[in-house]
Design an enzyme around this catalytic site. Structure first.
Site: not given
Length: 181
Positions: A8, A10
């Site tokens: 991922d 952020d």
């Protein structure tokens, strides 16, 4: 078929600055760059998977986002092998249609696996929230929750249970290398 590390963006790979596309505010999370280097040397493909509802909500353009990602990837050595993102908002929040690519659904991972001949059972999904874990579990990956304070809702469910929970990338690195199939 190759194994991959799905990661991922952020809150996991980089510090979470909501809806940011300013390269001046880009900051990698502690241990992330070293982790990616070790995983690449261990034979994993590095694939970023990210929800980017700011595009659908008109907070930034897709071009601004891809320019930001290009800048981010230039700072990494080695760079990411691929980047997959969902440019849709949450269903109903802007009248957008329901998609299968927005995490917690597994569409981004499944598409990457198909396009790049990735072995999902030999791959890992790493994220800072349970939506990331759920996407990885639904795709058939092994999952690691980077418990760094990103998860705020803690909604339960059988698909939201990570295989491992860690505080630092060094712990994730050790787990993956120890459990490499």
């Amino acid at each position: 078929m190759s194994p991959a590390i799905f990661i991922d963006k952020d809150g996991t790979l980089i510090r979470d600055v909501p809806y940011n596309v300013d390269p001046q505010l880009l900051e990698f999370t502690p241990g992330a760059v070293s982790f990616l280097n070790v995983m690449k040397k261990a034979g994993y493909r590095l694939i970023l998977v990210s929800n980017q509802p700011g595009i659908a909500m008109g907070l930034f353009s897709e071009t601004a986002f891809t320019d930001y990602i290009r800048h981010m990837n230039q700072l990494l050595s080695p760079g990411l092998d691929s980047i997959y993102y969902c440019a849709h908002a949450r269903p109903g929040s802007d009248g957008s249609f329901h998609c299968d690519c927005r995490k917690p659904l597994p569409g981004l991972l499944l598409r990457a696996a198909f396009e790049q001949k990735i072995s999902l059972p030999h791959s890992w999904m790493i994220g800072d929230i349970l939506d990331d874990v759920e996407a990885g579990n639904r795709a058939g990956c092994q999952t690691i929750l980077l418990n760094n304070g990103g998860e705020t809702e803690w909604l339960p469910g059988p698909m939201r249970l990570p295989d491992f929970t860690v505080k630092r990338f060094e712990e994730a690195e050790n787990i993956i290398l120890k459990n490499k199939i």
